[in-house]
Design a protein around this motif. Sequence first.
Motif, PDB file in Angstrom:
ATOM      1  N   UNK A 343       0.834  -1.201   0.000  1.00 53.35           N
ATOM      2  CA  UNK A 343       0.000   0.000   0.000  1.00 53.35           C
ATOM      3  C   UNK A 343       0.869   1.252   0.000  1.00 53.35           C
ATOM      4  N   UNK A 344       1.901   1.261   0.835  1.00 51.48           N
ATOM      5  CA  UNK A 344       2.822   2.403   0.871  1.00 51.48           C
ATOM      6  C   UNK A 344       3.478   2.589  -0.488  1.00 51.48           C
ATOM      7  N   UNK A 345       3.855   1.491  -1.103  1.00 48.40           N
ATOM      8  CA  UNK A 345       4.502   1.553  -2.421  1.00 48.40           C
ATOM      9  C   UNK A 345       3.547   2.111  -3.474  1.00 48.40           C
ATOM     10  N   UNK A 346       2.276   1.730  -3.394  1.00 48.16           N
ATOM     11  CA  UNK A 346       1.299   2.194  -4.385  1.00 48.16           C
ATOM     12  C   UNK A 346       0.925   3.654  -4.167  1.00 48.16           C
ATOM     13  N   UNK A 356       7.216   7.348  10.525  1.00 46.31           N
ATOM     14  CA  UNK A 356       6.735   6.185   9.790  1.00 46.31           C
ATOM     15  C   UNK A 356       5.722   6.657   8.747  1.00 46.31           C
ATOM     16  N   UNK A 357       5.619   5.962   7.613  1.00 41.62           N
ATOM     17  CA  UNK A 357       4.701   6.412   6.555  1.00 41.62           C
ATOM     18  C   UNK A 357       3.239   6.185   6.917  1.00 41.62           C
ATOM     19  N   UNK A 358       2.381   7.087   6.467  1.00 36.27           N
ATOM     20  CA  UNK A 358       0.920   7.032   6.563  1.00 36.27           C
ATOM     21  C   UNK A 358       0.390   7.299   7.980  1.00 36.27           C
ATOM     22  N   UNK A 359       0.969   6.715   9.006  1.00 36.32           N
ATOM     23  CA  UNK A 359       0.500   6.989  10.367  1.00 36.32           C
ATOM     24  C   UNK A 359       1.676   6.941  11.319  1.00 36.32           C
ATOM     25  N   UNK A 360       1.527   7.668  12.438  1.00 33.30           N
ATOM     26  CA  UNK A 360       2.598   7.746  13.415  1.00 33.30           C
ATOM     27  C   UNK A 360       2.217   7.135  14.767  1.00 33.30           C
ATOM     28  N   UNK A 361       0.924   6.878  14.946  1.00 32.16           N
ATOM     29  CA  UNK A 361       0.478   6.230  16.184  1.00 32.16           C
ATOM     30  C   UNK A 361      -0.351   5.006  15.823  1.00 32.16           C
ATOM     31  N   UNK A 362      -0.327   4.035  16.709  1.00 28.85           N
ATOM     32  CA  UNK A 362      -0.996   2.775  16.445  1.00 28.85           C
ATOM     33  C   UNK A 362      -1.852   2.386  17.644  1.00 28.85           C
ATOM     34  N   UNK A 397      11.752  -0.961  22.914  1.00 29.18           N
ATOM     35  CA  UNK A 397      11.521  -0.811  21.477  1.00 29.18           C
ATOM     36  C   UNK A 397      10.201  -0.115  21.190  1.00 29.18           C
ATOM     37  N   UNK A 398      10.168   0.623  20.082  1.00 35.06           N
ATOM     38  CA  UNK A 398       8.942   1.315  19.668  1.00 35.06           C
ATOM     39  C   UNK A 398       8.977   1.471  18.162  1.00 35.06           C
ATOM     40  N   UNK A 399       8.026   0.842  17.470  1.00 38.49           N
ATOM     41  CA  UNK A 399       7.972   0.938  16.012  1.00 38.49           C
ATOM     42  C   UNK A 399       7.363   2.255  15.555  1.00 38.49           C
ATOM     43  N   UNK A 400       6.596   2.902  16.443  1.00 42.79           N
ATOM     44  CA  UNK A 400       5.912   4.145  16.099  1.00 42.79           C
ATOM     45  C   UNK A 400       6.162   5.181  17.206  1.00 42.79           C
TER      46      UNK A 400
END
Length: 795
Positions: A343-346, A356-362, A397-400
């Motif tokens: 999706x990010x690629x498209x 992070x792309x598209x969103x920063x919180x999860x 660790x934190x991915x977002x």
Amino acid sequence: MIGSSVFDNPHSSAFYPLSYGQQALWFLYQIDQESVAYNIFTTVRISSKLDIEALRRAWNKIIERHAILRTTYTSYAGTPVQRIHEKQEVDIQITDASNWSEDYLREQIFIETDRPFNLEIDSVLRINLFTQSVEEHILLLTMHHIAGDLWSFDILLNEFQNFYIGEIEKIDFQQEDSAENLSYIEFVRWQSELLSSSRGEELREYWQKQLAGELSILNLPTDKSRPPVQTYQGETHILKLDEQLIQKLRNLAIASGTSLYKITLAAFFVLLYRYSNQEDILVGSPMLGRLDRKFKGVVGYFVNPVVLRTTVSGYLTFKDFLDQISGTVKEAQKYQDYPFPLLVDKLQPQRDPSRSPLFQVSFTEQKQRWGEPLKNLSCCQDSGLQMEPYPLGHQRGASFDLDVMIMEAGEVLQVGWQYNTDLFDLETIARMAEHFLTLLEAIATNPEQRISELPLLTQTERQQLLFEWNNTTTEYPQDKCIHQLFEEQVERSPDAVAVVFEEEQLTYRELNTRANQLAHYLRSLGVGTEVLVGICVERSIEMIVGLLGVLKAGGAYVPLDIKYPQERLAFMLSDAQVPVLLTHSRLLTQLTKHSAQVICLDTDWDAIGKQSSENLQTIVLPKYKAYVLYTSGSTGRPKAVIIEHRSTVAFLSWATKVFTAKDFAGVLAATSICFDLSVFELFAPLSCGGKVILVENALALPSFAATEQVTLVNTVPSAIAQLLRIDGIPASVRTINLAGEPLAKKLVQQLYQNTNIQQVFNLYGPSEDTTYSTFSLIQPEDNIVSIGRPIANRY
């Protein structure tokens, strides 16, 4: 390690493609192979005796059952591939923890979870058993995300219970789905076929439509400046919900025909809306990625984040907003199988390496799906495993920027706040978590409230904010006026220098004498109680004489800047209806549209100087007007702001308590008298024996004669930044007051690099509130530049 010592006949292994999710993780692994950001783990307390050999045999069966646990990763012909090995013996590290404290045990567990994986040669699953006693053990499973997800841990723990008991009871236990016994490779193949089908095109079209247009970046207030490249350092703060609140939320879920996940998700959107004041909000939420039930029992990286995009309106009730969120989630779940990396690629969003792309919180839902009663094993009660979650409280660790996790295990509901420690401090996250709890309490009590009206602050914060921090009442001379504070200081230090301008200076006695002469002259012209007097003069000592003279006469001064357009000056004179105007003779040609009597402080001084030099015995009460400032107003039309003596005296009293005599020894007066900052620069030092050093503007600081006498600079951040650039702050300056513009932390740090500067204050306030309303002494180490708390006698 995986290699010839672990795998039998490794040359019989084969290469297979990666799923889209695995490809993304392999790419991140290549960037930083020492990163542990994608290490996932779970910990379980086992309260029963253990047969270690049976435990080993059980885990060997599990690893034999799931090929992905026997897989390594590499590149082949430039393409990432996974290599499945035929056999792997389990490696369980058993550690005697019988003499360890709980804190030390947790520390050792973190050491294990923070060991990076070598995906090309390591086993992707590490098993640690920490033995505290014969019947007390902590089982730690650590896995690289490329090989599994949290659902995979549930599968593994359920299978471990079953296989272990089967080993103890000598039962050839088989999992219910063993007939299919699918591997993750089947999922990779299934995903590829899905995306090349018409359904794959339907998935793509949905998400491109859902995420069309400009995608807003969530601007949460952070404690630290965002690093130029996204980091993954993190911690987790755990908040446990009490039983009463959980039951209320469950009741609301039943009444609304929804779930705890959707209620808490909707509350999280509300929290973000209230924190950011943004309406278009995007939140990532991991979906299981197992819509096809044949993959329910397969270990692997199935989880796929979807982007939940919604518009939050403060006018909506929470109940209506919950319906809106429920619809958004339902749609997202229906289309969850489109891989996020694809999706990010498209979409090709504008990339920012710091985010992070598209969103920063999860927002993540975690349910304990293991530990249910075993079926068809009625003989196993005595040999069963007593297992329960063993939450660590702080995971690394934190991915977002922020990932909020709703963790449900039976009747227990906890909220984990996993945050990037390079952006947030624990105090901030703990406060945010309490605000979230306050929202949930209010929502559970009355979901019909509007979003904008839902309470956010805790009771303690409300008490602190509304009462404790506003308890600013202090003693100040309530029976005095501005000029009377000056007159009292004249008595205390008549020969001290009061004002300096270029080569000219006046002592307190001399300044008082001239101001008295002007006051008597104004009185002879009818200026008395609250009569408005315009003053339009060039920067000079006569300007200060004029201001004091008006106040002493009982009037209120109306400052006008000769640099203003003539139309604005004409409007102000007409609007104020001043009967008298103080000016200089050389400015008369620019002041034509008025009916005021003009007094030229230069050419008319012969007559003024013949007046008495004694203080006037004028009745001026603290409630009378002191000055009138014209601001631009919200419409651009000049608007008059009337300030009384008493509010200014209260302000000056605060100033002389916060700032010392050393600070006021030489105050730079660079602000136009048309702006309220000038009230501090002129009257604060004059009411406590300080010295006013007049200049045309702050940028003239390095060049005028008295530059080395300046101890305090009161200006705007942009001006002080320019002085820094030209190295124009003299060594004598010890205190800097900044107001009128946002103050950047970087600027504060640059100022403190000048070791002579001891204090940097950030001040804020509208003209209507008498110059300043709040203040904060900013320290070099402060991460946040706050406007601070109310000054004395402000509410």
